[in-house]
Structure formats: C-alpha cells, structure tokens
Design a protein around this motif. Structure first.
Motif, PDB file in Angstrom:
ATOM      1  N   SER A 151       0.843  -1.201   0.000  1.00 16.23           N
ATOM      2  CA  SER A 151       0.000   0.000   0.000  1.00 16.23           C
ATOM      3  C   SER A 151       0.875   1.245   0.000  1.00 16.23           C
ATOM      4  CB  SER A 151      -0.922   0.012   1.224  1.00 16.23           C
ATOM      5  OG  SER A 151      -0.189   0.302   2.396  1.00 16.23           O
ATOM      6  N   ASN A 152       0.223   2.379  -0.232  1.00 18.36           N
ATOM      7  CA  ASN A 152       0.932   3.654  -0.189  1.00 18.36           C
ATOM      8  C   ASN A 152       0.628   4.415   1.103  1.00 18.36           C
ATOM      9  OD1 ASN A 152      -1.711   4.326  -0.669  1.00 18.36           O
ATOM     10  ND2 ASN A 152      -1.265   5.872  -2.246  1.00 18.36           N
ATOM     11  N   GLY A 153       0.249   3.662   2.155  1.00 20.03           N
ATOM     12  CA  GLY A 153      -0.051   4.325   3.418  1.00 20.03           C
ATOM     13  C   GLY A 153      -0.416   3.342   4.504  1.00 20.03           C
ATOM     14  N   GLU A 154      -1.262   3.801   5.399  1.00 21.82           N
ATOM     15  CA  GLU A 154      -1.673   3.011   6.556  1.00 21.82           C
ATOM     16  C   GLU A 154      -3.108   2.549   6.360  1.00 21.82           C
ATOM     17  OE1 GLU A 154      -1.812   3.377  11.458  1.00 21.82           O
ATOM     18  OE2 GLU A 154      -1.450   5.152  10.205  1.00 21.82           O
ATOM     19  N   ARG A 155      -3.303   1.235   6.437  1.00 15.59           N
ATOM     20  CA  ARG A 155      -4.640   0.671   6.261  1.00 15.59           C
ATOM     21  C   ARG A 155      -5.524   1.002   7.466  1.00 15.59           C
ATOM     22  NH1 ARG A 155      -0.751  -3.127   4.669  1.00 15.59           N
ATOM     23  NH2 ARG A 155      -0.980  -3.926   2.540  1.00 15.59           N
ATOM     24  N   SER A 156      -6.834   0.861   7.298  1.00 16.05           N
ATOM     25  CA  SER A 156      -7.750   0.997   8.428  1.00 16.05           C
ATOM     26  C   SER A 156      -7.469  -0.112   9.442  1.00 16.05           C
ATOM     27  CB  SER A 156      -9.206   0.888   7.954  1.00 16.05           C
ATOM     28  OG  SER A 156      -9.553   1.973   7.139  1.00 16.05           O
ATOM     29  N   PRO A 157      -7.567   0.190  10.745  1.00 16.32           N
ATOM     30  CA  PRO A 157      -7.341  -0.850  11.756  1.00 16.32           C
ATOM     31  C   PRO A 157      -8.335  -1.989  11.607  1.00 16.32           C
ATOM     32  CG  PRO A 157      -7.385   1.332  12.754  1.00 16.32           C
ATOM     33  CD  PRO A 157      -7.852   1.497  11.339  1.00 16.32           C
ATOM     34  N   SER A 158      -7.922  -3.183  12.033  1.00 14.80           N
ATOM     35  CA  SER A 158      -8.789  -4.346  11.979  1.00 14.80           C
ATOM     36  C   SER A 158      -9.940  -4.189  12.961  1.00 14.80           C
ATOM     37  CB  SER A 158      -7.982  -5.605  12.309  1.00 14.80           C
ATOM     38  OG  SER A 158      -8.836  -6.712  12.466  1.00 14.80           O
ATOM     39  N   ASP A 159     -11.090  -4.789  12.615  1.00 12.66           N
ATOM     40  CA  ASP A 159     -12.249  -4.752  13.508  1.00 12.66           C
ATOM     41  C   ASP A 159     -12.207  -5.844  14.576  1.00 12.66           C
ATOM     42  OD1 ASP A 159     -13.359  -2.619  12.193  1.00 12.66           O
ATOM     43  OD2 ASP A 159     -14.506  -3.856  10.798  1.00 12.66           O
ATOM     44  N   GLN A 160     -11.162  -6.672  14.559  1.00  7.95           N
ATOM     45  CA  GLN A 160     -11.085  -7.748  15.526  1.00  7.95           C
ATOM     46  C   GLN A 160     -10.906  -7.193  16.934  1.00  7.95           C
ATOM     47  OE1 GLN A 160      -8.007 -10.410  14.333  1.00  7.95           O
ATOM     48  NE2 GLN A 160      -9.067 -11.092  12.479  1.00  7.95           N
ATOM     49  N   LEU A 186      -4.224   3.541  -1.714  1.00 13.14           N
ATOM     50  CA  LEU A 186      -4.294   2.414  -2.638  1.00 13.14           C
ATOM     51  C   LEU A 186      -3.562   1.217  -2.038  1.00 13.14           C
ATOM     52  CD1 LEU A 186      -5.291   1.594  -5.481  1.00 13.14           C
ATOM     53  CD2 LEU A 186      -2.998   2.099  -6.311  1.00 13.14           C
ATOM     54  N   ASP A 187      -4.214   0.082  -2.083  1.00 16.41           N
ATOM     55  CA  ASP A 187      -3.630  -1.175  -1.612  1.00 16.41           C
ATOM     56  C   ASP A 187      -3.548  -2.104  -2.822  1.00 16.41           C
ATOM     57  OD1 ASP A 187      -2.502  -2.741   0.318  1.00 16.41           O
ATOM     58  OD2 ASP A 187      -4.315  -3.016   1.505  1.00 16.41           O
ATOM     59  N   VAL A 188      -2.340  -2.491  -3.208  1.00 15.32           N
ATOM     60  CA  VAL A 188      -2.105  -3.203  -4.459  1.00 15.32           C
ATOM     61  C   VAL A 188      -1.793  -4.671  -4.187  1.00 15.32           C
ATOM     62  CG1 VAL A 188      -0.765  -3.260  -6.589  1.00 15.32           C
ATOM     63  CG2 VAL A 188      -1.146  -1.075  -5.417  1.00 15.32           C
ATOM     64  N   GLU A 189      -2.504  -5.560  -4.872  1.00 18.64           N
ATOM     65  CA  GLU A 189      -2.182  -6.984  -4.785  1.00 18.64           C
ATOM     66  C   GLU A 189      -1.048  -7.282  -5.766  1.00 18.64           C
ATOM     67  OE1 GLU A 189      -4.470 -11.280  -4.514  1.00 18.64           O
ATOM     68  OE2 GLU A 189      -5.425  -9.638  -5.622  1.00 18.64           O
ATOM     69  N   VAL A 274       1.112   0.814 -10.531  1.00 19.06           N
ATOM     70  CA  VAL A 274       2.524   0.720 -10.935  1.00 19.06           C
ATOM     71  C   VAL A 274       3.355   1.785 -10.225  1.00 19.06           C
ATOM     72  CG1 VAL A 274       4.117   1.102 -12.866  1.00 19.06           C
ATOM     73  CG2 VAL A 274       2.120  -0.376 -13.168  1.00 19.06           C
ATOM     74  N   ARG A 275       2.845   2.987 -10.155  1.00 21.13           N
ATOM     75  CA  ARG A 275       3.588   4.076  -9.535  1.00 21.13           C
ATOM     76  C   ARG A 275       3.714   3.874  -8.020  1.00 21.13           C
ATOM     77  NH1 ARG A 275       4.496   8.056 -13.189  1.00 21.13           N
ATOM     78  NH2 ARG A 275       4.971   9.603 -11.610  1.00 21.13           N
ATOM     79  N   VAL A 276       2.684   3.296  -7.394  1.00 21.82           N
ATOM     80  CA  VAL A 276       2.772   2.972  -5.974  1.00 21.82           C
ATOM     81  C   VAL A 276       3.870   1.933  -5.743  1.00 21.82           C
ATOM     82  CG1 VAL A 276       1.567   1.855  -4.050  1.00 21.82           C
ATOM     83  CG2 VAL A 276       0.409   3.607  -5.406  1.00 21.82           C
ATOM     84  N   ILE A 277       3.939   0.941  -6.613  1.00 17.20           N
ATOM     85  CA  ILE A 277       4.962  -0.102  -6.495  1.00 17.20           C
ATOM     86  C   ILE A 277       6.355   0.482  -6.692  1.00 17.20           C
ATOM     87  CG2 ILE A 277       5.867  -2.207  -7.558  1.00 17.20           C
ATOM     88  CD1 ILE A 277       2.908  -2.890  -8.279  1.00 17.20           C
ATOM     89  N   VAL A 306      12.528   7.173  -9.836  1.00 16.50           N
ATOM     90  CA  VAL A 306      12.229   6.345 -11.002  1.00 16.50           C
ATOM     91  C   VAL A 306      10.888   6.717 -11.622  1.00 16.50           C
ATOM     92  CG1 VAL A 306      11.715   3.983 -11.753  1.00 16.50           C
ATOM     93  CG2 VAL A 306      13.649   4.415 -10.233  1.00 16.50           C
ATOM     94  N   THR A 307       9.888   7.014 -10.799  1.00 17.53           N
ATOM     95  CA  THR A 307       8.557   7.314 -11.340  1.00 17.53           C
ATOM     96  C   THR A 307       8.550   8.596 -12.167  1.00 17.53           C
ATOM     97  OG1 THR A 307       7.885   8.446  -9.300  1.00 17.53           O
ATOM     98  CG2 THR A 307       7.386   6.105  -9.465  1.00 17.53           C
ATOM     99  N   ASP A 308       9.529   9.487 -11.937  1.00 19.14           N
ATOM    100  CA  ASP A 308       9.595  10.717 -12.723  1.00 19.14           C
ATOM    101  C   ASP A 308      10.184  10.484 -14.112  1.00 19.14           C
ATOM    102  OD1 ASP A 308       8.464  12.217 -10.731  1.00 19.14           O
ATOM    103  OD2 ASP A 308      10.383  12.860  -9.858  1.00 19.14           O
ATOM    104  N   ARG A 309      10.636   9.268 -14.386  1.00 20.01           N
ATOM    105  CA  ARG A 309      11.145   8.928 -15.710  1.00 20.01           C
ATOM    106  C   ARG A 309      10.067   8.301 -16.593  1.00 20.01           C
ATOM    107  NH1 ARG A 309      17.198   6.461 -14.217  1.00 20.01           N
ATOM    108  NH2 ARG A 309      17.652   8.003 -12.583  1.00 20.01           N
ATOM    109  N   ILE A 310       8.867   8.177 -16.026  1.00 20.89           N
ATOM    110  CA  ILE A 310       7.770   7.487 -16.698  1.00 20.89           C
ATOM    111  C   ILE A 310       6.662   8.483 -17.024  1.00 20.89           C
ATOM    112  CG2 ILE A 310       6.024   5.683 -16.452  1.00 20.89           C
ATOM    113  CD1 ILE A 310       7.909   4.342 -14.417  1.00 20.89           C
TER     114      ILE A 310
END
Length: 318
Positions: A151-160, A186-189, A274-277, A306-310
């Motif tokens: 991901s590009n940040g912090e996910r929501s906390p779990s509800d457990q 964004l959370d990327v698989e 792609v840019r997040v990766i 690197v992303t600034d080269r794309i």
C-alpha cells in the motif's frame, strides 16, 4: 607494508552497459478481448494512438543537440490468457499499425516480465521492494513479500477485538503516507498463490515492464531481457516466440532513459498501482550511477525518482 585484499570475482558482479534510447514509446497492449473483436478494434486503437505518439516524439527533443533516439514497443498478454498464435496474431497487429502510420520496433510477451528462461524478472523486482512505513507503525504489518499486498499508506485498523478490558478503538480511515491534505489510498495486490503456484498481478508485471524499458532491472549486473531479431515467419506457439522480438532491424535501442506509454483509459488504475509499487522500489546504485553518468555525457539530466522517468497518455474509448 603492502595491504592486499582478496575478493572472489563472483562477489563483485560487473554491471553491464546497455544501449539506451532517449525514449521508449509504448504503442499499446493487446489482450484476448481486443483480438477477439477483430481487426477493426486494432485499427481503431492504433488510429487513436497515432496523434499522441506523434506528440510524444515531437516532445522528445531535449537530447543535447543530437537526433533523438526513439524506439517503439508493443506488449501482448500471453501470461493470463493464451489466445490464437503468433503466426495469426502478429501479422494482423503489424498490418493494422502500418495502416495507421505506426511502426512497431519491438514486440514483447507479458510472460517475459515473470520468466525469461532461467531468469525471473518479477522475483528480481520483488527482492528490491522497500516498503514505506506509515507514521507510528509498530512493525506488526507483515512485509509485502510475505502477504503479496503493498500500500501507499496506513490501512484501516482491523475490527477484531483487542486485549481484554481494552476499549474498542473504533473505525479509523486509511491514510496515504504523503497525502496532500486529503488521502488517495491504494492497496495493491502483487500476487496470489493457489496450490503452491504463484500468479503475479497485472500491476506488478506492468511495473516490471517499466523497469525493463528503463534498463534498471539487472540479474547480477547482467541484462535481463535481450532483443532477438525476428525470423521470416512467426511461430505457431507463443512458447516458441522469443520474449522480446526486434521487428525493425533499424530500430533504436529497446531500453531508454525515459518511457512514455499511450494507453486506453481503462489502464489508468493499473498504472496508478505501478507508480505505488515503483515508489517503494530500490534501484541498484551501480545501475543508477551508470545511467546518470551516460546521460550527463549526452547533456541530459536524469531525475533521481524512477517514477519521474515514466510518462503516460491515456485516451478515451470511442
């Protein structure tokens, strides 16, 4: 007293110099549904690409007074689906591109981003992922290489439920690490696995594709994807087609200082991923230094990120 240091040659691999164009211009992707729609779909797509490809060529003029070296490429999906054959598909692709005034210099199979002979480009790219830890992170989140998500940040906390007698934290929104006031999280698989077999995701293979076009991905300092000149006829199976084919004998080099992809708007979410990766991918210092020094000799300035080269152009469907 003479100080002598002994070092195994294998411990210090030499970084191979790759020939570089100024720009790698991607003229599109081909998936099974595009081919199934018939030659008219290909012609329509290339007709939409042509004016933007011409604009990208015109913009690639800051080359230290030299003729801009520009190579074109085209990617065919043979990883997620196998359709028809190179002998049937490729003549249609080349004919429709030529009909619209486009020349495809290099043709690549998407499976090459996952595997090229004994080399695994996707594994090489995965090994250099460096996740950006969110503010206040305690290291409890498993690394992307274990769970296949980045991901590009912090996910929501779990509800457990938490520890006994501990008040529920309540819902919290996800947060982008470098948000400009509001987050675009964004959370990327990256991959999934079934019965021990890993399948890389489309965004991750697309990130590998960008790294190959930029000449940044190496295997112990060596070239990962070498172009092979086309034969007179195309083979009947995709496995018999080289991973990267040089269609135009007079083409400028495949890899380049910068890339530009002219794509249909449906690819925008993929390229965001792609840019997040790539924002969390660490290049080899020797490769970065080598490319920077060569660019300087040509009177060019290379961005460190690197992303600034794309670059991209997204066109709407008809």
């Amino acid at each position: 007293m003479m100080d002598t240091t002994f070092r195994e040659v294998s411990s210090d691999p030499r970084t191979t110099q790759l020939p570089l164009s100024h720009l790698s211009l991607e003229l599109g992707h081909l998936y099974m549904d595009d081919f199934a729609a018939g030659p008219g779909r290909l012609r329509e797509q290339f007709a939409r690409v042509k004016p933007w490809a011409d604009a990208a060529r015109a913009a690639a003029t800051r080359t230290g007074g030299r003729r801009p070296r520009i190579s074109t490429c085209f990617l065919i999906d043979d990883y997620f689906t196998r359709f028809s054959s190179p002998a049937e598909v490729l003549p249609q692709v080349l004919a429709e591109a030529a009909e619209c005034g486009l020349v495809i210099d290099y043709l690549a199979r998407e499976s090459a981003c996952a595997e090229v002979g004994a080399v695994r480009p996707a594994r090489l790219a995965e090994a250099r992922l460096v996740q950006s830890p969110p503010l206040g992170s305690n290291g409890s989140r498993p690394p992307a290489t274990e769970v296949g998500w980045l991901s590009n940040g912090e996910r929501s906390p779990s509800d457990q439920p938490g520890e006994a007698m501990q008040a529920a934290a309540g819902w919290q929104p996800p947060r982008e690490i470098e948000a400009r006031r509001h987050s675009v999280f964004l959370d990327v698989e990256l991959w999934d696995e079934h019965e021990g077999r890993r399948t890389w995701s489309c965004p991750f293979l697309a990130a590998v594709w960008q790294l190959l076009r930029l000449g940044l991905l190496r295997d112990q300092g060596q070239e990962v994807l070498a172009p092979v000149p086309r034969e007179e006829t195309f083979p009947a199976s995709w496995d018999s087609l080289p991973p990267l084919v040089r269609l135009n004998p007079a083409a400028d080099p495949f890899a380049a200082y910068r890339t530009c992809s002219v794509l249909a708007s449906r690819f925008l979410p993929i390229e965001h991923a792609v840019r997040v990766i790539l924002a969390q991918w660490s290049p080899e210092e020797s490769v970065l230094r080598q490319i920077a020094e060569r660019a300087e000799r040509e009177g060019l300035t290379m961005p460190d990120d690197v992303t600034d080269r794309i670059n991209y152009v997204f066109h709407a469907p008809s």
